[in-house]
Each structure stands twice: as structure tokens, then as C-alpha cells.
Design an enzyme around this catalytic site. Structure first.
Site, short mmCIF file in Angstrom:
data_model
loop_
_atom_site.label_atom_id
_atom_site.label_comp_id
_atom_site.label_asym_id
_atom_site.label_seq_id
_atom_site.Cartn_x
_atom_site.Cartn_y
_atom_site.Cartn_z
N CYS A 46 3.20 7.10 -3.84
CA CYS A 46 3.47 5.73 -2.93
C CYS A 46 4.62 4.79 -3.38
O CYS A 46 5.30 5.50 -4.14
CB CYS A 46 1.84 5.24 -2.86
N CYS A 76 -0.23 -7.94 -2.70
CA CYS A 76 0.82 -8.15 -1.92
C CYS A 76 2.05 -7.04 -1.97
O CYS A 76 2.73 -6.87 -1.24
CB CYS A 76 1.28 -9.64 -2.38
N LEU A 135 11.10 -13.86 -4.76
CA LEU A 135 11.70 -15.42 -4.22
C LEU A 135 11.42 -15.22 -2.90
O LEU A 135 11.76 -16.70 -2.21
CB LEU A 135 13.16 -15.19 -4.59
#
Length: 380
Positions: free
Chosen positions: A339, A188, A71
Site C-alpha cells: 500500500c 490522514c 503544508l
């Protein structure tokens, strides 16, 4: 061609008084069709503006669900649709914005098996994806079908946009004949992205799409537009078709072409530069730790991610620095690497294994640990 209704004339009045659009142009938009592959950061503004502009038929392809972390940038979705399929969330938002638009939903991943069938009915295909296999797939399908491909991509604070396969112009393979090595460009989810950046690039894609449908203006065909948000600069690179490029006539295995593992989370031994490493789920790792296993724990995320959440580690070394700082990792202990999601740690494991270390990758990363082992931890 379907004519504009009285309600549509009122809705699109600001278009109609533009000489470059007018009744004729708006009627073209109503009778046009666009397929958007992806309903994420780029797809969100793109879909909203195409729907608002009155493009009569819009197809949306996505198989993901809305997550709260979306969002920050995926503005077509909202808090009330978290957990919902993205195609459903996007479809409902488009219908609320403009009930005159027909929305076709494809709740499936685009693949070599379905790409030609899905893309064929549309005038233009817009690439709102975030991975290389699908970008090459979209490009090749558009070349085979003779469809314009409106391209956009984003990374951290930078974006790109162009128009491929339009009026004899170059296609995506003229820009990138070969994909980058797997893992070289973080997603991303791993590298982060400024929330407004996909809004800028997606809006540019919507602008180019509308111009093509109207047959007006000069498009980005033959030009790659580069945007640097940190310095608020635009620049362009010229693109030309490669006269020596092989013709694109069939779709291929794009995961294999881009070096992507066939099965996500596979327990099979991964190919490495030399040597191999183990892959364990967080549940398996927890069981081993409870049984007394004491590995050297290496977190290969960045400091900013560590500050959000961590599970403790003996060392924090970003995955791109592991090779240069390998002396900081002891050779007399097994090494457990993690990670956020497991991708960057897998790359670090390859480096360590190639140098003779006994290495285990934590599949799913700290996100899986937070969801399955310690729900008190935040996810990001």
C-alpha cells in the site's frame, strides 16, 4: 499577576474593548498557560490563535519533522522549514507572531513516563494528536492531574470537538471506553484529509481554550460537536460521565491498550487471525525480484492513490474489499502485498494468510520503494 505593558495594550486593543474580556480578562490570558500536544493540522491554527490572543505561556510537544506533504494543512510551518523539527518551526513562528509569549518546546514523544511531568505545569492541555494511544494518554494524564482536556479530531471531510474533564464533565473514555480495532480508522496519511478541515476544528479548540481561561461562555463540556464539511452541517451529541467507569489513577501501556505493535517496522511475525505472513523491506524485495521471484502483486490502495503513483500490480483491490474479493487472488502463487506505508497491506496480509495464502508484506509500502529503490517516483 503580571500586568499588561503599554505595547501589549496596543496589541490586544480589540480584546480590551470587549466587555467580556477587558483589561482583567486579557491579564488572565497573559498569566495563563496551555500545553498543545501536536503541532500538525490541529495544532497549527490552535497555536497561532492562542499566541495571537496573548496566552502568556504555551508548551508544544512534538518529535516529528516538517515534510512538504504537511503544508497542505499545517499552516504554522512553511516551505523554508521543511526538514526542520516541528517544535522549532512552530516556536519560531509563534515568536514572530507574538514576542510576548513564552514558548516551551518538548521535542520528544509524549509517553507514560513523561506525560504527568510535561502536563503538570499548564492550566489546560489541548489534544492536537492524530492517533488513539496518545489520545488516551492525554486524557488519562489530564484526569489524574485535574486538567481540562480540549479535544479535536479530523478524518477526511469530518471533524469532532469537545471539552473533557472540566467542572465534573465527562472525559474521553466516557465517549470511547475502548479503542477501535487496530487499522480500522486510517490515518490522514492513508485516508486523506481536506486541508481546511483541521483549520476549522483547531480554531474551535482555540475558542474553547480561551473561553475556559477567561471563565466566560458555555463550553463544549458534556457535548460532542460533529462537523460535516461536505454538507456544511454541525450537529451535537450529549455526553455524560459513566457512573460505572473505573477510576483512572495510573498511566498504562497505551500502545498495548490500542493494539499497536511495539516496534514500528518489526520483522517479527505479526499476529493474524490464523496463519502468518512474511515482512520484507523494499531492498529485500528488490533483491528477490532481481533473482527471479515472480509473486502475484496486489496493491491494496484506492484508485485515486494508484493514479498518483504506482509500481505496477496484478490487481488493485482496496484493503477493505480483500475479504469479499479474495477469489480474485490466485492460490497457486506467492502474493506480494503493498500500500502506501505498509499498514493497510499488513491488514490485507492477515486476511490472506488466514485463508491459507503464502503472503509477503512490503514494509514501508510504495513510499519506501520511491525513496530507496526508484527516486524518480513521486511521493504523497
Amino acid at each position: 499577576m503580571s500586568e499588561l505593558s503599554r505595547e501589549e495594550i496596543a496589541r490586544y486593543s480589540r480584546h480590551l474593548i470587549l466587555e467580556e474580556v477587558g483589561m482583567e480578562g486579557q491579564t488572565k490570558l497573559k498569566n495563563s498557560s496551555v500545553l498543545c500536544v501536536g503541532t500538525g493540522g490541529l495544532g497549527s491554527p490552535l497555536l497561532l490563535y492562542l499566541a495571537a490572543a496573548g496566552v502568556g505561556r504555551i508548551g508544544i510537544v512534538d518529535f516529528d519533522v516538517v515534510d512538504a506533504s504537511n503544508l497542505q494543512r499545517q499552516i504554522i510551518h512553511g516551505s523554508s522549514t521543511v526538514g526542520q523539527r516541528k517544535v522549532v518551526s512552530a516556536r519560531d513562528r509563534i515568536r514572530d507572531l507574538n514576542p510576548h509569549v513564552q514558548v516551551d518546546s518538548y521535542e520528544e514523544p509524549l509517553s507514560s513516563d513523561n506525560a504527568l511531568r510535561i502536563c503538570q505545569p499548564y492550566d489546560i492541555v489541548v489534544d492536537g494528536t492524530d492517533n488513539f494511544p496518545t489520545r488516551y494518554l492525554v486524557n488519562d494524564a489530564c484526569v489524574i492531574l485535574g486538567k481540562p482536556n480540549v479535544y479535536g479530531s479530523i478524518f477526511k471531510f469530518e471533524g469532532q470537538a469537545s471539552v473533557f474533564n472540566y467542572q465534573g464533565g465527562p472525559n474521553y473514555r466516557d465517549l470511547y471506553p475502548e479503542p477501535p480495532p487496530p487499522g480500522l480508522v486510517p490515518s490522514c496519511a492513508e485516508g486523506g484529509v481536506l486541508g481546511v478541515l483541521p483549520g476549522l476544528i483547531g480554531t474551535i479548540q482555540a475558542t474553547e481554550t480561551i473561553k475556559i481561561l477567561l471563565g466566560k461562555g458555555t463550553t463544549l463540556s458534556g457535548r460532542l460537536l460533529l462537523f460535516d464539511a461536505m454538507n456544511m452541517k454541525f450537529r451535537e451529541l450529549r455526553l455524560r460521565p459513566d457512573p460505572d467507569a473505573k477510576p483512572i489513577t495510573t498511566l498504562i501501556d497505551y500502545d498495548q491498550f490500542c493494539g499497536v505493535p511495539r516496534r514500528e517496522g518489526s520483522r517479527e511475525e505479526a499476529p493474524t487471525m490464523s496463519g502468518s505472513f512474511d515482512r520484507l523491506t523494499v531492498a529485500e524485495i528488490k533483491q528477490k525480484l532481481d533473482a527471479g521471484w515472480k509473486p502475484f502483486v496486489l496493491d491494496v490502495r484506492g484508485q485515486s492513490e494508484w493514479n498518483i503513483v504506482n509500481i505496477g500490480a496484478d490487481a488493485l483491490i482496496p484493503h477493505t474489499e480483500v475479504a469479499a474479493r479474495i477469489a480474485e487472488v490466485p492460490r497457486d502463487r506467492e502474493v506480494l502485498v503493498h500500500c502506501k506505508l505498509g499498514g493497510r497491506s499488513s491488514q490485507a496480509c492477515q486476511v490472506l494468510a488466514a485463508n491459507g495464502y503464502r503472503v509477503t508484506n512490503m514494509e514501508g509500502g510504495i513510499t519506501a520503494w520511491a525513496k530507496e529503490i526508484d527516486p524518480r517516483l513521486p511521493t504523497y
